[in-house]
Scaffold this motif. Structure first.
Motif, PDB file in Angstrom:
ATOM      1  N   HIS A 270       0.837  -1.208   0.000  1.00  0.00           N
ATOM      2  CA  HIS A 270       0.000   0.000   0.000  1.00  0.00           C
ATOM      3  C   HIS A 270       0.869   1.255   0.000  1.00  0.00           C
ATOM      4  CE1 HIS A 270      -3.452   2.524   0.961  1.00  0.00           C
ATOM      5  NE2 HIS A 270      -2.825   2.986   2.020  1.00  0.00           N
ATOM      6  N   LYS A 271       1.882   1.285   0.869  1.00  0.00           N
ATOM      7  CA  LYS A 271       2.743   2.460   0.950  1.00  0.00           C
ATOM      8  C   LYS A 271       3.562   2.637  -0.326  1.00  0.00           C
ATOM      9  CE  LYS A 271       6.196   4.795   3.816  1.00  0.00           C
ATOM     10  NZ  LYS A 271       7.033   4.758   5.035  1.00  0.00           N
ATOM     11  N   GLY A 272       4.127   1.538  -0.831  1.00  0.00           N
ATOM     12  CA  GLY A 272       4.936   1.630  -2.047  1.00  0.00           C
ATOM     13  C   GLY A 272       4.136   2.127  -3.231  1.00  0.00           C
ATOM     14  N   ALA A 273       2.902   1.631  -3.386  1.00  0.00           N
ATOM     15  CA  ALA A 273       2.058   2.054  -4.500  1.00  0.00           C
ATOM     16  C   ALA A 273       1.701   3.527  -4.374  1.00  0.00           C
ATOM     17  CB  ALA A 273       0.797   1.197  -4.548  1.00  0.00           C
ATOM     18  N   HIS A 274       1.415   3.982  -3.166  1.00  0.00           N
ATOM     19  CA  HIS A 274       1.064   5.395  -2.977  1.00  0.00           C
ATOM     20  C   HIS A 274       2.261   6.305  -3.229  1.00  0.00           C
ATOM     21  CE1 HIS A 274      -3.133   5.808  -1.513  1.00  0.00           C
ATOM     22  NE2 HIS A 274      -3.003   4.494  -1.465  1.00  0.00           N
ATOM     23  N   GLU A 275       3.448   5.850  -2.874  1.00  0.00           N
ATOM     24  CA  GLU A 275       4.632   6.660  -3.184  1.00  0.00           C
ATOM     25  C   GLU A 275       4.776   6.845  -4.691  1.00  0.00           C
ATOM     26  OE1 GLU A 275       7.574   5.784   0.639  1.00  0.00           O
ATOM     27  OE2 GLU A 275       7.876   4.696  -1.234  1.00  0.00           O
ATOM     28  N   ASP A 283      -0.776   6.225 -12.423  1.00  0.00           N
ATOM     29  CA  ASP A 283      -1.987   7.037 -12.312  1.00  0.00           C
ATOM     30  C   ASP A 283      -2.918   6.565 -11.209  1.00  0.00           C
ATOM     31  OD1 ASP A 283      -1.218   8.645 -14.472  1.00  0.00           O
ATOM     32  OD2 ASP A 283      -2.119   7.247 -15.923  1.00  0.00           O
ATOM     33  N   ASP A 284      -2.774   5.322 -10.789  1.00  0.00           N
ATOM     34  CA  ASP A 284      -3.728   4.761  -9.837  1.00  0.00           C
ATOM     35  C   ASP A 284      -3.017   3.753  -8.950  1.00  0.00           C
ATOM     36  OD1 ASP A 284      -6.114   4.381  -8.573  1.00  0.00           O
ATOM     37  OD2 ASP A 284      -7.179   3.561 -10.305  1.00  0.00           O
ATOM     38  N   THR A 285      -3.720   3.278  -7.936  1.00  0.00           N
ATOM     39  CA  THR A 285      -3.192   2.232  -7.055  1.00  0.00           C
ATOM     40  C   THR A 285      -4.179   1.075  -7.024  1.00  0.00           C
ATOM     41  OG1 THR A 285      -4.198   3.297  -5.118  1.00  0.00           O
ATOM     42  CG2 THR A 285      -1.896   3.856  -5.615  1.00  0.00           C
ATOM     43  N   PRO A 286      -3.715  -0.135  -6.709  1.00  0.00           N
ATOM     44  CA  PRO A 286      -4.604  -1.303  -6.779  1.00  0.00           C
ATOM     45  C   PRO A 286      -5.527  -1.430  -5.575  1.00  0.00           C
ATOM     46  CG  PRO A 286      -2.417  -1.976  -6.094  1.00  0.00           C
ATOM     47  CD  PRO A 286      -2.326  -0.508  -6.424  1.00  0.00           C
ATOM     48  N   ALA A 287      -6.640  -2.127  -5.777  1.00  0.00           N
ATOM     49  CA  ALA A 287      -7.480  -2.561  -4.662  1.00  0.00           C
ATOM     50  C   ALA A 287      -6.740  -3.691  -3.933  1.00  0.00           C
ATOM     51  CB  ALA A 287      -8.825  -3.058  -5.180  1.00  0.00           C
ATOM     52  N   LEU A 288      -6.699  -3.605  -2.629  1.00  0.00           N
ATOM     53  CA  LEU A 288      -5.954  -4.575  -1.824  1.00  0.00           C
ATOM     54  C   LEU A 288      -6.911  -5.515  -1.115  1.00  0.00           C
ATOM     55  CD1 LEU A 288      -3.387  -2.116  -0.191  1.00  0.00           C
ATOM     56  CD2 LEU A 288      -3.103  -3.461  -2.282  1.00  0.00           C
ATOM     57  N   TYR A 289      -6.608  -6.814  -1.196  1.00  0.00           N
ATOM     58  CA  TYR A 289      -7.439  -7.836  -0.565  1.00  0.00           C
ATOM     59  C   TYR A 289      -6.586  -8.661   0.394  1.00  0.00           C
ATOM     60  CZ  TYR A 289     -10.993  -6.764  -4.059  1.00  0.00           C
ATOM     61  OH  TYR A 289     -11.924  -6.126  -4.846  1.00  0.00           O
ATOM     62  N   ALA A 290      -7.018  -8.746   1.646  1.00  0.00           N
ATOM     63  CA  ALA A 290      -6.363  -9.597   2.633  1.00  0.00           C
ATOM     64  C   ALA A 290      -6.979 -10.981   2.566  1.00  0.00           C
ATOM     65  CB  ALA A 290      -6.541  -9.020   4.029  1.00  0.00           C
ATOM     66  N   ALA A 291      -6.147 -12.007   2.392  1.00  0.00           N
ATOM     67  CA  ALA A 291      -6.614 -13.393   2.330  1.00  0.00           C
ATOM     68  C   ALA A 291      -6.120 -14.138   3.569  1.00  0.00           C
ATOM     69  CB  ALA A 291      -6.115 -14.069   1.058  1.00  0.00           C
ATOM     70  N   GLN A 292      -7.043 -14.721   4.316  1.00  0.00           N
ATOM     71  CA  GLN A 292      -6.690 -15.430   5.537  1.00  0.00           C
ATOM     72  C   GLN A 292      -7.257 -16.847   5.522  1.00  0.00           C
ATOM     73  OE1 GLN A 292      -7.885 -12.383   8.729  1.00  0.00           O
ATOM     74  NE2 GLN A 292      -5.667 -12.621   9.060  1.00  0.00           N
ATOM     75  N   SER A 333      -3.905  -3.920  13.081  1.00  0.00           N
ATOM     76  CA  SER A 333      -5.115  -4.123  12.279  1.00  0.00           C
ATOM     77  C   SER A 333      -5.838  -2.824  11.926  1.00  0.00           C
ATOM     78  CB  SER A 333      -6.068  -5.092  12.982  1.00  0.00           C
ATOM     79  OG  SER A 333      -6.632  -4.525  14.144  1.00  0.00           O
ATOM     80  N   PRO A 334      -5.854  -1.782  12.787  1.00  0.00           N
ATOM     81  CA  PRO A 334      -6.513  -0.541  12.358  1.00  0.00           C
ATOM     82  C   PRO A 334      -5.871   0.056  11.105  1.00  0.00           C
ATOM     83  CG  PRO A 334      -6.224  -0.537  14.736  1.00  0.00           C
ATOM     84  CD  PRO A 334      -5.446  -1.707  14.217  1.00  0.00           C
ATOM     85  N   LEU A 335      -4.540   0.011  11.020  1.00  0.00           N
ATOM     86  CA  LEU A 335      -3.859   0.517   9.830  1.00  0.00           C
ATOM     87  C   LEU A 335      -4.204  -0.340   8.621  1.00  0.00           C
ATOM     88  CD1 LEU A 335      -0.266   1.190  11.248  1.00  0.00           C
ATOM     89  CD2 LEU A 335      -2.149   2.815  10.994  1.00  0.00           C
ATOM     90  N   LEU A 336      -4.242  -1.647   8.819  1.00  0.00           N
ATOM     91  CA  LEU A 336      -4.522  -2.576   7.726  1.00  0.00           C
ATOM     92  C   LEU A 336      -5.945  -2.391   7.214  1.00  0.00           C
ATOM     93  CD1 LEU A 336      -3.581  -4.939   5.989  1.00  0.00           C
ATOM     94  CD2 LEU A 336      -4.252  -6.472   7.836  1.00  0.00           C
ATOM     95  N   LEU A 337      -6.898  -2.300   8.110  1.00  0.00           N
ATOM     96  CA  LEU A 337      -8.294  -2.125   7.711  1.00  0.00           C
ATOM     97  C   LEU A 337      -8.501  -0.799   6.995  1.00  0.00           C
ATOM     98  CD1 LEU A 337      -9.848  -3.605  10.956  1.00  0.00           C
ATOM     99  CD2 LEU A 337     -10.094  -4.590   8.666  1.00  0.00           C
ATOM    100  N   ASP A 338      -7.806   0.238   7.460  1.00  0.00           N
ATOM    101  CA  ASP A 338      -7.875   1.539   6.779  1.00  0.00           C
ATOM    102  C   ASP A 338      -7.329   1.448   5.357  1.00  0.00           C
ATOM    103  OD1 ASP A 338      -9.040   2.783   8.935  1.00  0.00           O
ATOM    104  OD2 ASP A 338      -7.200   3.764   9.634  1.00  0.00           O
ATOM    105  N   ALA A 339      -6.200   0.750   5.203  1.00  0.00           N
ATOM    106  CA  ALA A 339      -5.581   0.620   3.881  1.00  0.00           C
ATOM    107  C   ALA A 339      -6.493  -0.147   2.929  1.00  0.00           C
ATOM    108  CB  ALA A 339      -4.232  -0.085   4.000  1.00  0.00           C
ATOM    109  N   ILE A 340      -7.115  -1.217   3.423  1.00  0.00           N
ATOM    110  CA  ILE A 340      -8.035  -1.998   2.586  1.00  0.00           C
ATOM    111  C   ILE A 340      -9.209  -1.135   2.135  1.00  0.00           C
ATOM    112  CG2 ILE A 340      -9.667  -3.924   2.602  1.00  0.00           C
ATOM    113  CD1 ILE A 340      -7.725  -5.372   4.516  1.00  0.00           C
ATOM    114  N   GLU A 341      -9.781  -0.387   3.086  1.00  0.00           N
ATOM    115  CA  GLU A 341     -10.928   0.464   2.756  1.00  0.00           C
ATOM    116  C   GLU A 341     -10.541   1.570   1.784  1.00  0.00           C
ATOM    117  OE1 GLU A 341     -14.510   2.933   4.967  1.00  0.00           O
ATOM    118  OE2 GLU A 341     -12.758   2.298   6.123  1.00  0.00           O
ATOM    119  N   GLU A 342      -9.412   2.216   2.048  1.00  0.00           N
ATOM    120  CA  GLU A 342      -8.955   3.304   1.181  1.00  0.00           C
ATOM    121  C   GLU A 342      -8.704   2.819  -0.236  1.00  0.00           C
ATOM    122  OE1 GLU A 342      -4.991   6.093   0.736  1.00  0.00           O
ATOM    123  OE2 GLU A 342      -5.605   5.490   2.748  1.00  0.00           O
ATOM    124  N   SER A 343      -8.218   1.582  -0.370  1.00  0.00           N
ATOM    125  CA  SER A 343      -7.886   1.055  -1.694  1.00  0.00           C
ATOM    126  C   SER A 343      -9.105   0.577  -2.473  1.00  0.00           C
ATOM    127  CB  SER A 343      -6.897  -0.106  -1.560  1.00  0.00           C
ATOM    128  OG  SER A 343      -7.542  -1.282  -1.085  1.00  0.00           O
TER     129      SER A 343
END
Length: 430
Positions: A270-275, A283-292, A333-343
């Motif tokens: 997430h950070k690398g793509a935003h940089e 021009d854009d960043t990918p949608a991120l999916y957490a797989a568990q 997890s709060p950072l991770l959930l934010d990144a997933i939602e933002e993406s």
């Protein structure tokens, strides 16, 4: 500590606390925020970055340190084993089965110790070396411990590695082969973490009630390379995001599916793509999916409940054999959930049978060996495709975060079970 001994890159400005927003000098602060105890994140002045897509493309694709302008320390200071620069392999059979335009697998199993953890440990052990540490320490599910021992050996440091006894034989053995001080702990990664903290801070008052105690704890001087205790592991892993975008000719994929335990790698992507987007490289960043794995899926549970933070999974309720992502209490997890939602992404859980089946499918249709745990990204992507999460023209990137040969017993055992089940069905006419 003499500030002049710490070599940093031009754009690396400070360590910023994600909780209280305090800014700290990386020559003076090494781990968590001294103001509030929060997670620190390396902050960069991207206006000071002079590299361009053209200059990057002209460089040899040989390690993650080719992105040194976007890392805390220069290549000349790096403790490196040529980590990163892993292939992005097109998988046409998977694309056809998922009904998407293209599927690529980012094969992190090609790293020096066979895992993406090498990116984070390279950055963290470089920081330890810059801060004149003699010993590093961490707890781990397995791969990060092996990696830390390797990079400590490279830097001539001692490594203290706390692993749960369910960690793989390869990870335990290679930690010792690299000269690490291996300490196995009964239970899960959280139990290894408790043992780590007891060594670093000393046992709690409750643990020492009725006994004599005194002096500094054994690990008081150890330099931690634990996830989100050091600010540098997730920053090293962001180079996965850089590489994916560069390997796709500076075009963002539509989705990235990541096998998720603590979520450090996904946050790094997430950070690398935003940089790269802020620099104007994409021009854009990918949608991120957490797989568990369904047997330990606190992030998926939180996502499906719409919660801002996970609820820890009791150890008695962990039922997955996928040790690498069996993290019952992911601290960020709060950072991770934010990144997933933002993406614009999501989270998905599949059972162990589907995960191991996916590993065999990739091996037999694409010829790529992937880790048993890592195959959660593949089974998760199949589940997401079935739900209609992807479009017919989408490009989907799956992360294989570890080498398949670390899990040969698990994979072969599952193969045997599947063949036995098939034979039984044939005999009964099913």
């Amino acid at each position: 500590m003499d500030e002049q001994t710490v070599a940093t890159t031009t754009a690396f400005e400070a360590l910023r606390c994600v909780d209280c927003d305090a800014s700290h000098d990386p020559a003076e602060v090494t781990h968590r925020c001294p103001a509030c105890g929060g997670i620190l994140d390396p902050e960069y002045d991207l206006d000071a970055v002079t590299v361009t897509p053209e200059t990057l493309t002209a460089r040899p694709f040989e390690s993650m340190w080719r992105y040194e302008e976007l890392l805390p320390f220069p290549r000349s200071a790096a403790v490196s084993l040529a980590e990163g620069a892993t292939p992005l392999l097109e998988c046409p059979s998977l694309a056809e089965e998922m009904g998407v335009g293209a599927v690529y697998l980012k094969d992190e199993g090609r790293n020096p110790t066979g895992t993406f953890k090498d990116r984070g440990q390279s950055a963290a052990v470089t920081a330890a070396s810059q801060h004149d540490a003699d010993e590093i320490a961490l707890n781990s599910a397995g791969n990060a411990g092996q990696s830390a021992a390797a990079y400590a050996a490279r830097a001539d440091l001692e490594a203290h590695v706390f692993l749960p006894d369910r960690a793989g034989f390869t990870q335990q053995a290679m930690t010792e082969v690299h000269g690490g001080d291996l300490r196995t702990v009964a239970g899960e990664i959280t139990d290894a973490g408790s043992a780590y903290w007891d060594a670093v801070e000393g046992p709690s008052d409750e643990d020492t009630a009725g006994t004599e105690s005194g002096g500094d704890p054994e690990g008081a001087s150890w330099y931690s390379t634990k996830t989100f205790v050091t600010p540098y592991r997730h920053d090293g892993k962001k180079t996965m995001g850089h590489e994916i975008l560069e390997q796709l000719d500076f075009r963002s994929p539509d989705a990235v599916v990541y096998p998720t335990g603590g979520g450090v790698g996904l946050l790094g992507v997430h950070k690398g793509a935003h940089e790269f987007r802020e620099l104007g490289f994409v021009d854009d960043t990918p949608a991120l999916y957490a797989a568990q794995a369904e047997g330990c899926a606190p992030v998926v549970d939180a996502w499906e409940r719409g919660a801002d933070e996970h609820e820890a999974v009791p150890e008695s309720e962990i039922t997955t054999a996928c040790n690498g992502i069996a993290v019952p209490d992911p601290g960020a997890s709060p950072l991770l959930l934010d990144a997933i939602e933002e993406s614009g992404g999501g989270a998905v859980a599949t059972d162990d049978h589907a995960i191991l089946d996916a590993a065999l499918t990739v091996a037999r249709t694409e010829g790529i060996e992937i880790g048993a745990t890592c195959a959660a990204a593949v089974s998760g992507a199949f589940a997401l495709a079935d739900r209609g999460a992807f479009g017919a023209d989408d490009t989907v990137v799956l992360l294989n975060t570890g080498a398949g040969n670390k899990d040969v017993d698990t994979l072969r055992a599952h193969l045997g079970e599947r063949e036995t089940a098939g034979a039984d069905q044939t005999e009964t006419g099913a």
